[in-house]
Design a protein around this motif. Sequence first.
Motif, PDB file in Angstrom:
ATOM      1  N   UNK A 277      29.388  19.411 -47.704  1.00 17.08           N
ATOM      2  CA  UNK A 277      28.769  20.014 -48.887  1.00 17.08           C
ATOM      3  C   UNK A 277      27.739  19.068 -49.488  1.00 17.08           C
ATOM      4  N   UNK A 278      28.043  17.773 -49.487  1.00 21.48           N
ATOM      5  CA  UNK A 278      27.076  16.797 -49.996  1.00 21.48           C
ATOM      6  C   UNK A 278      25.821  16.740 -49.157  1.00 21.48           C
ATOM      7  N   UNK A 279      25.998  16.780 -47.831  1.00 19.94           N
ATOM      8  CA  UNK A 279      24.821  16.755 -46.952  1.00 19.94           C
ATOM      9  C   UNK A 279      23.975  18.010 -47.144  1.00 19.94           C
ATOM     10  N   UNK A 280      24.629  19.163 -47.263  1.00 17.92           N
ATOM     11  CA  UNK A 280      23.887  20.400 -47.474  1.00 17.92           C
ATOM     12  C   UNK A 280      23.188  20.405 -48.836  1.00 17.92           C
ATOM     13  N   UNK A 281      23.853  19.850 -49.841  1.00 14.84           N
ATOM     14  CA  UNK A 281      23.233  19.783 -51.168  1.00 14.84           C
ATOM     15  C   UNK A 281      21.964  18.951 -51.132  1.00 14.84           C
ATOM     16  N   UNK A 282      22.015  17.812 -50.455  1.00 13.28           N
ATOM     17  CA  UNK A 282      20.831  16.960 -50.365  1.00 13.28           C
ATOM     18  C   UNK A 282      19.685  17.692 -49.676  1.00 13.28           C
ATOM     19  N   UNK A 283      19.999  18.428 -48.628  1.00  8.10           N
ATOM     20  CA  UNK A 283      18.945  19.170 -47.922  1.00  8.10           C
ATOM     21  C   UNK A 283      18.402  20.295 -48.797  1.00  8.10           C
ATOM     22  N   UNK A 284      19.310  21.005 -49.503  1.00 14.32           N
ATOM     23  CA  UNK A 284      18.879  22.166 -50.285  1.00 14.32           C
ATOM     24  C   UNK A 284      17.996  21.753 -51.456  1.00 14.32           C
ATOM     25  N   UNK A 285      18.382  20.703 -52.186  1.00 17.95           N
ATOM     26  CA  UNK A 285      17.582  20.311 -53.356  1.00 17.95           C
ATOM     27  C   UNK A 285      16.253  19.708 -52.946  1.00 17.95           C
ATOM     28  N   UNK A 286      16.142  19.254 -51.692  1.00 20.24           N
ATOM     29  CA  UNK A 286      14.831  18.782 -51.227  1.00 20.24           C
ATOM     30  C   UNK A 286      13.893  19.951 -50.943  1.00 20.24           C
ATOM     31  N   UNK A 287      14.466  21.148 -50.820  1.00 21.90           N
ATOM     32  CA  UNK A 287      13.654  22.340 -50.535  1.00 21.90           C
ATOM     33  C   UNK A 287      13.398  23.186 -51.790  1.00 21.90           C
ATOM     34  N   UNK A 288      14.279  23.111 -52.780  1.00 24.66           N
ATOM     35  CA  UNK A 288      14.188  23.974 -53.968  1.00 24.66           C
ATOM     36  C   UNK A 288      14.229  23.093 -55.209  1.00 24.66           C
ATOM     37  N   UNK A 289      13.275  23.305 -56.110  1.00 23.79           N
ATOM     38  CA  UNK A 289      13.251  22.509 -57.338  1.00 23.79           C
ATOM     39  C   UNK A 289      12.277  23.077 -58.339  1.00 23.79           C
ATOM     40  N   UNK A 290      12.065  22.380 -59.471  1.00 26.78           N
ATOM     41  CA  UNK A 290      11.115  22.862 -60.484  1.00 26.78           C
ATOM     42  C   UNK A 290       9.694  22.910 -59.931  1.00 26.78           C
ATOM     43  N   UNK A 291       8.972  23.933 -60.342  1.00 27.16           N
ATOM     44  CA  UNK A 291       7.581  24.074 -59.919  1.00 27.16           C
ATOM     45  C   UNK A 291       6.709  23.244 -60.861  1.00 27.16           C
ATOM     46  N   UNK A 292       6.133  22.186 -60.339  1.00 23.16           N
ATOM     47  CA  UNK A 292       5.313  21.291 -61.165  1.00 23.16           C
ATOM     48  C   UNK A 292       3.815  21.486 -60.916  1.00 23.16           C
ATOM     49  N   UNK A 293       3.489  22.585 -60.253  1.00 23.82           N
ATOM     50  CA  UNK A 293       2.068  22.794 -59.939  1.00 23.82           C
ATOM     51  C   UNK A 293       1.340  23.555 -61.029  1.00 23.82           C
ATOM     52  N   UNK A 294       2.046  24.168 -61.974  1.00 25.69           N
ATOM     53  CA  UNK A 294       1.387  24.951 -63.013  1.00 25.69           C
ATOM     54  C   UNK A 294       0.970  24.110 -64.192  1.00 25.69           C
ATOM     55  N   UNK A 295       0.663  24.835 -65.299  1.00 22.75           N
ATOM     56  CA  UNK A 295       0.209  24.137 -66.503  1.00 22.75           C
ATOM     57  C   UNK A 295       1.365  23.725 -67.399  1.00 22.75           C
ATOM     58  N   UNK A 296       2.613  24.053 -66.970  1.00 19.24           N
ATOM     59  CA  UNK A 296       3.761  23.645 -67.759  1.00 19.24           C
ATOM     60  C   UNK A 296       4.103  24.577 -68.883  1.00 19.24           C
ATOM     61  N   UNK A 297       3.367  25.665 -69.072  1.00 15.89           N
ATOM     62  CA  UNK A 297       3.639  26.582 -70.177  1.00 15.89           C
ATOM     63  C   UNK A 297       4.921  27.393 -69.953  1.00 15.89           C
ATOM     64  N   UNK A 298       5.332  27.581 -68.718  1.00 15.87           N
ATOM     65  CA  UNK A 298       6.564  28.313 -68.431  1.00 15.87           C
ATOM     66  C   UNK A 298       7.213  27.705 -67.203  1.00 15.87           C
ATOM     67  N   UNK A 299       8.542  27.692 -67.231  1.00 15.00           N
ATOM     68  CA  UNK A 299       9.292  27.105 -66.127  1.00 15.00           C
ATOM     69  C   UNK A 299       9.370  28.083 -64.965  1.00 15.00           C
ATOM     70  N   UNK A 300       9.385  27.555 -63.753  1.00 16.14           N
ATOM     71  CA  UNK A 300       9.558  28.381 -62.554  1.00 16.14           C
ATOM     72  C   UNK A 300      10.125  27.501 -61.452  1.00 16.14           C
ATOM     73  N   UNK A 301      10.473  28.133 -60.348  1.00 17.36           N
ATOM     74  CA  UNK A 301      11.094  27.439 -59.223  1.00 17.36           C
ATOM     75  C   UNK A 301      10.119  27.414 -58.058  1.00 17.36           C
ATOM     76  N   UNK A 302       9.992  26.249 -57.447  1.00 17.73           N
ATOM     77  CA  UNK A 302       9.170  26.099 -56.252  1.00 17.73           C
ATOM     78  C   UNK A 302      10.068  25.929 -55.034  1.00 17.73           C
ATOM     79  N   UNK A 303       9.625  26.461 -53.901  1.00 20.37           N
ATOM     80  CA  UNK A 303      10.401  26.408 -52.661  1.00 20.37           C
ATOM     81  C   UNK A 303       9.513  25.867 -51.551  1.00 20.37           C
ATOM     82  N   UNK A 304      10.038  24.898 -50.820  1.00 17.52           N
ATOM     83  CA  UNK A 304       9.388  24.388 -49.618  1.00 17.52           C
ATOM     84  C   UNK A 304      10.437  24.437 -48.509  1.00 17.52           C
ATOM     85  N   UNK A 305      10.390  25.481 -47.691  1.00 16.33           N
ATOM     86  CA  UNK A 305      11.400  25.680 -46.657  1.00 16.33           C
ATOM     87  C   UNK A 305      11.317  24.581 -45.611  1.00 16.33           C
ATOM     88  N   UNK A 306      12.437  24.261 -44.946  1.00 16.28           N
ATOM     89  CA  UNK A 306      12.425  23.207 -43.916  1.00 16.28           C
ATOM     90  C   UNK A 306      11.495  23.566 -42.763  1.00 16.28           C
TER      91      UNK A 306
END
Length: 539
Positions: A277-306
């Motif tokens: 579960x720890x190994x899978x968690x490390x892999x998953x959070x490296x693919x899914x996280x906060x989207x920091x590409x916008x202007x910051x006015x609203x939160x969203x999720x960014x995904x970078x698939x393996x």
Amino acid sequence: MTSITDDALWEELVTSALLGTDRRTPPDTVTATGKDAPAALLDAAAIHTVRRRAGLVPAPAAARPEPAPDDTRRHLPVPARRRLAQLLADRSAPSSGGRRGTAPDLTELLPQWLAAANEQGYRVPPPLLPALLDAARARTDLRPQALAFAGALGLWLARFNPEWKFALRGSSGGGALLPDVSDEDAVQRLWEEGLFAERVALLAAVRAHDADRARTLLTGTWPTERAEDRLMFLDSLRTGLTDADEPFLEQALTDRSRNVRATAAELLSALPHSALAGRMAARAVSCVGPDRSGDGSSASIAVEAPHECDADMQRDGVVPTPPTGRGERSWWLGQLVEAAPLTVWAERLGGRSAQEIVALPVADGWGEELHAAWCRAALRQRDADWSRALLGPPGTPPQTGPGTSSLAERSKLLATLPDEERAAWVAQFIAAHGLSEAFQLLGVCEVPWSEPLGRAVVDALDIARDAGSYPWSFSGVMGLAERCLDPAEASRLELLTATPDEVEGASPGAGGYWSEAFQRLVSTLRLREAMRQELMPPA
């Protein structure tokens, strides 16, 4: 002993009889000719048959089977025994013209009867056991309850009929007569010599008493078990799964069977503190996280698939080849998120709750894939908070809600909620959206339905009847109502059995069909109540 000459003579007699005395001359023992030849041939065959039988040497007597095991459960009350015979015989006559009529469907009530009999601790009447095994052979949905009701006697009898061999490999154990789990010698002997169904039942019993002892049994014979048996034994660890099972499951990750490896990985991912579960968690959070590409006015999720599925991922249960029509990267991403502990997402996404995380927009069209993986994770980890978040409010249209819009996924998520909460959610869904999309959701609700849920279903059926349409599009829900409504609702439903006046625009004759359907519903509910009373133990 019959000689070779006698065998040859017998073959001649048989051939002459088959071809006819006109086409084949009988052997010399038949002296008659002409029209008397056929009768003489038959006389000779009869005499020779007696000679052959008299010359047979008796075969050694076969060993007598062991006596059937005792069943200490209670005898069925006489009315219940008669009812079981009726259900197994299925005496309900089919109605003409494809219409079901007003009579209850007895075949649909048999599973419910078996479940109630097992709850009361009754044993099967021996004269009805063959019919019960035949019914279970024909219907796989009956087998768990039927084999539990048949008990050890059912397993004993199934050994003598190849058509009942399914009982000998049933994963439920078939009510096998098990030794005292504290008797180590008897346990070890049954584990090494028992039928597969007995061994599965034994493993479950020992595991409930001493999980360490159960694992010792399993590891002792694991290398010599067949792949399909290893899979079933591994699957039995779902009940009572703990961190103590992790070392054994880690070893199973290298099993030669792909299905065993996948099941081991699934079980490990259900342990939030496991290394996998720890190994899978490390892999998953490296693919899914906060989207920091916008202007910051609203939160969203960014995904970078393996971009690849390496050997370590495959060892941890990630299947590299996607099904037809699925992209590789989305396929790998879904497996990683599904196997990661859901607790990691609060920290990864700013301390938000499950409801807040599910409501966040997902960039680049990954929302559906991500939500589907979270649904599978919530099911695997039996996480009610995430299930509620992914279900969304019952009154919100599925297509516009924050969670999943799939009815199949919603029905599975509902199964993780407490019974009362599940029924209340479905009742509110039906009140808001009607019955057209409720069939799958109703199928996971506790039986008998709670009063609010039962009333919601009946009210929705009444609305459909008043609309003047035919009841056939609601036949699935009506069938569920026959099996799942509380029998106490029968009296309240009497008003709906009358044929309503046809309203303008109604389908011709629809009122009569609805009346027939409600009559059948009422009669089925009353039969279910009678069955319940018959199964009550005598005072």
